[in-house]
Design an enzyme around this catalytic site. Sequence first.
Site, short mmCIF file in Angstrom:
data_model
loop_
_atom_site.label_atom_id
_atom_site.label_comp_id
_atom_site.label_asym_id
_atom_site.label_seq_id
_atom_site.Cartn_x
_atom_site.Cartn_y
_atom_site.Cartn_z
N THR A 188 0.88 -1.17 0.00
CA THR A 188 0.00 0.00 0.00
C THR A 188 0.91 1.22 0.00
O THR A 188 1.62 1.48 0.96
CB THR A 188 -0.93 0.01 1.22
OG1 THR A 188 -1.76 -1.15 1.18
CG2 THR A 188 -1.80 1.25 1.24
N LYS A 230 -7.12 1.55 -3.00
CA LYS A 230 -6.74 1.09 -1.66
C LYS A 230 -6.91 2.21 -0.64
O LYS A 230 -7.27 1.97 0.51
CB LYS A 230 -5.30 0.58 -1.66
CG LYS A 230 -4.83 0.02 -0.31
CD LYS A 230 -5.67 -1.15 0.18
CE LYS A 230 -5.30 -1.62 1.58
NZ LYS A 230 -3.99 -2.29 1.65
N LYS A 274 0.88 5.10 8.23
CA LYS A 274 1.46 5.46 6.94
C LYS A 274 0.38 5.59 5.88
O LYS A 274 0.35 6.55 5.10
CB LYS A 274 2.51 4.42 6.54
CG LYS A 274 3.07 4.57 5.13
CD LYS A 274 2.39 3.62 4.13
CE LYS A 274 2.58 2.17 4.48
NZ LYS A 274 1.97 1.27 3.47
#
Length: 291
Positions: free
Chosen positions: A99, A174, A242
């Site tokens: 990701t 995502k 993150k």
Amino acid sequence: MSQKKKISFIGTGVMGASIVRHLLKAELDVTVYSRTKSKAEPLVQLGAQWASTPKEAAKDQDLIFTMVGFPSDVEEVYMGEEGIFQSAKQGAIVIDMTTSQPTLAKKIYEAAKEKNIASLDAPVSGGDIGAQNGTLSIMVGGDEKIFEQVLPIFQLFGSNIVYQGAAGAGQHTKMCNQLLIATNMIGVCESIAYAFKAGLDIEKVLQSISTGAAGSWSLSNLGPRMIKGDLEPGFYIKHFIKDMKIAIDEAERMNLNLPGVKLSKELYNTLLEKGYGEKGTQALIKYYELD
């Protein structure tokens, strides 16, 4: 695509290791690399070949998968001195399942194209359970004809595999996924905290609410872990933070304010400061101090 293709998988963490097991079960020729060799040892014992660097792992391979931690790791794995692009052959296909940033996915796509290498960004959702069961959701960006070539391999470890569009589209999708999880996790934790304070049997509460309008993957799969005090990672808090930062940064570029995910990131940062960065996202329940 023929399943006789030579495959490398770079990054054998919680999810990557399970994906590699599915590839090995299909009797594919798999080479692995991980920064921590001990993480890959069980896979080597199952028949995977070991490479000492991403450059070595990519040499003469047809498909090169990556699943590492942060965008900086992705960039280093692809473009560093010991990176994939130093040795990958023309005609190879690279597939980043980390990701990461949509802008980085586009950068990798363009760099690959210059070397006559195809590139897909293909982040996944489903956590450790989905990886173990081969039921991951896979969101793919890049050229559709390349996606179609790789689809039979994706089907070995994924059950919901959708081509989203051009390079970067997989990563943008995502982010949509992570935004839902970020705000939903607050709701799951607050629901459980409320049930606890009300003196209810929390397992019975979950039985009632998990299949109704309030149902969600996080409630059904991570709610029971919260109740048991199981904080082990299906997905690390440090990586989730993150992801939320990427989503917030991308949203700002589009002049979109996302107060829900900003609150979620603030709560998770509190847990990070308390030393929970290596725990799973369900550790958010610790914020509510039920014990």
